[in-house]
Design a protein around this motif. Sequence first.
Motif, short mmCIF file in Angstrom:
data_model
loop_
_atom_site.label_atom_id
_atom_site.label_comp_id
_atom_site.label_asym_id
_atom_site.label_seq_id
_atom_site.Cartn_x
_atom_site.Cartn_y
_atom_site.Cartn_z
N ARG A 42 0.83 -1.21 0.00
CA ARG A 42 0.00 0.00 0.00
C ARG A 42 0.87 1.26 0.00
NH1 ARG A 42 -2.57 -1.14 4.34
NH2 ARG A 42 -4.15 -2.44 3.34
N HIS A 43 1.96 1.23 0.77
CA HIS A 43 2.88 2.38 0.80
C HIS A 43 3.49 2.60 -0.59
CE1 HIS A 43 3.74 1.33 5.33
NE2 HIS A 43 2.47 1.59 5.08
N HIS A 44 3.92 1.50 -1.21
CA HIS A 44 4.55 1.58 -2.53
C HIS A 44 3.55 2.10 -3.57
CE1 HIS A 44 6.79 0.48 -6.11
NE2 HIS A 44 5.84 -0.37 -6.47
N ALA A 45 2.34 1.56 -3.56
CA ALA A 45 1.32 1.96 -4.55
C ALA A 45 0.98 3.44 -4.41
CB ALA A 45 0.07 1.10 -4.38
N THR A 46 0.93 3.93 -3.18
CA THR A 46 0.66 5.35 -2.96
C THR A 46 1.77 6.21 -3.53
OG1 THR A 46 -0.60 4.87 -0.95
CG2 THR A 46 0.25 7.12 -1.20
N GLY A 47 3.02 5.78 -3.31
CA GLY A 47 4.16 6.51 -3.87
C GLY A 47 4.09 6.58 -5.38
N VAL A 48 3.79 5.45 -6.02
CA VAL A 48 3.68 5.41 -7.48
C VAL A 48 2.56 6.34 -7.95
CG1 VAL A 48 3.12 3.97 -9.47
CG2 VAL A 48 4.63 3.08 -7.68
N THR A 49 1.40 6.27 -7.30
CA THR A 49 0.24 7.08 -7.69
C THR A 49 0.54 8.57 -7.61
OG1 THR A 49 -1.30 5.36 -6.94
CG2 THR A 49 -2.17 7.60 -7.14
N LEU A 50 1.17 8.99 -6.50
CA LEU A 50 1.48 10.41 -6.33
C LEU A 50 2.60 10.86 -7.27
CD1 LEU A 50 1.32 10.64 -2.43
CD2 LEU A 50 -0.34 11.57 -4.06
N PHE A 51 3.58 9.99 -7.47
CA PHE A 51 4.72 10.38 -8.29
C PHE A 51 4.36 10.50 -9.77
CE2 PHE A 51 8.61 9.63 -10.72
CZ PHE A 51 9.45 10.57 -10.15
N GLU A 52 3.45 9.66 -10.23
CA GLU A 52 3.09 9.68 -11.65
C GLU A 52 2.38 10.98 -12.05
OE1 GLU A 52 2.65 5.05 -13.10
OE2 GLU A 52 0.89 6.02 -12.22
N LYS A 53 1.91 11.73 -11.07
CA LYS A 53 1.26 13.01 -11.35
C LYS A 53 2.26 14.14 -11.59
CE LYS A 53 -2.80 11.95 -8.47
NZ LYS A 53 -3.59 12.36 -7.28
N ILE A 54 3.53 13.87 -11.29
CA ILE A 54 4.56 14.91 -11.37
C ILE A 54 5.17 14.93 -12.77
CG2 ILE A 54 6.75 15.73 -10.42
CD1 ILE A 54 6.03 14.19 -7.84
N SER A 55 5.27 16.11 -13.35
CA SER A 55 5.87 16.25 -14.68
C SER A 55 7.35 15.90 -14.64
CB SER A 55 5.70 17.69 -15.16
OG SER A 55 6.51 17.94 -16.29
N SER A 56 7.83 15.26 -15.70
CA SER A 56 9.25 14.88 -15.77
C SER A 56 10.15 16.10 -15.70
CB SER A 56 9.53 14.08 -17.04
OG SER A 56 9.19 14.84 -18.18
N SER A 57 9.65 17.26 -16.12
CA SER A 57 10.46 18.49 -16.10
C SER A 57 10.71 19.00 -14.69
CB SER A 57 9.77 19.58 -16.92
OG SER A 57 8.51 19.93 -16.35
N LYS A 58 9.93 18.51 -13.74
CA LYS A 58 10.07 18.98 -12.35
C LYS A 58 10.90 18.03 -11.48
CE LYS A 58 5.70 21.52 -12.33
NZ LYS A 58 4.39 21.72 -11.67
N LEU A 59 11.44 16.97 -12.10
CA LEU A 59 12.19 15.99 -11.32
C LEU A 59 13.61 16.47 -11.07
CD1 LEU A 59 10.97 12.65 -12.93
CD2 LEU A 59 9.97 13.98 -11.06
N SER A 60 14.07 16.25 -9.85
CA SER A 60 15.39 16.72 -9.43
C SER A 60 16.51 15.83 -9.95
CB SER A 60 15.43 16.76 -7.90
OG SER A 60 16.74 16.96 -7.45
N GLN A 61 17.63 16.46 -10.31
CA GLN A 61 18.83 15.71 -10.69
C GLN A 61 19.33 14.89 -9.51
OE1 GLN A 61 20.46 15.13 -13.48
NE2 GLN A 61 22.14 14.01 -12.49
N ASP A 62 18.97 15.31 -8.31
CA ASP A 62 19.40 14.56 -7.11
C ASP A 62 18.92 13.11 -7.16
OD1 ASP A 62 20.59 16.81 -6.12
OD2 ASP A 62 18.99 17.30 -4.70
#
Length: 302
Positions: free
Chosen positions: A195-215
């Motif tokens: 459930r923790h993993h699925a939530t992370g995937v669900t929230l992360f997929e909403k983020i544009s690739s242009s906003k992802l950190s080089q970190d």
Amino acid sequence: MNQQYSIAGLHLPDVNQEEKLHRILSSALEKTMGDESKISETFLPYWNAEYFNLDQVKIFRESTPAEQSSILQLCNLGILEEAYFIEKAGVGYMAKMVLFAETTEERMLYALFGADEVSHLSQIKRFLPTPKLSNNPFLNMLEDVVESDDKTVLLFVLQVVLEGWGLTHYRSIAQSCQHPQLSSVIRGFLQDESRHHATGVTLFEKISSSKLSQDIVDILAIFLQMVQLGPQSVVTAIEKVKGDLSKVEKINIFAELDTENHSGSRLKLLRSLMHLPNTINIVENLQNKGCFQPLKANQCVL
């Protein structure tokens, strides 16, 4: 980092069992989990030599029964202590994500997930002697990542990749565990972790690739290098019991542990976990760095 106020809280001390705070916590845990008294007997090893591929290692097979027992105990404690400190860091992480939540439902979920981590931590602790925080490169990395204020880093590295990786790891150690009660406890973690993993995937997929950190790339490159280097903890356990090993002896041990295949299967899994619609550039960047290529035995000696 001020260890006293770190989010991961790996260095936080435990209160004495006679203190009132401990009694209140025990009462609260008993209300939600039932009677979770500490396991009285020492049942090491929980995992046998075959689980670590030690039965394939000549120096282990030729060791005395006492030496074999000591090596196995170190390997067993390594699994339990790492799980304990991962769950300990999880309590702090979930509390942090409550504050980072952008909707009521997200805040509610992370508050519930924090309770999951408390439950896991309490249950793992019953099977451990006094947990000791060693100089574990993975835990050091985890502690640093949890301190990040970049939500994209937290979601992808910790919930998408590491929680996904943890699901496979917990399933493996549960299936191979020789102690029925501990095996049952670890199996009980799987639904929560999923459930923790699925939530992370669900929230992360909403983020544009242009906003992802080089970190993200930098952190995952460090983590993947640890995986590439194979079962370092097993070799370290052998060396602690047998004394200093030569470079040739270590290379032979890594070869007998089948480190290239051992790491290769894990790197393949991690690559699949990282491959989401908005992470194509991250995966390609890591691929170009050679991060998914397992190392040969002679490359694993540090």
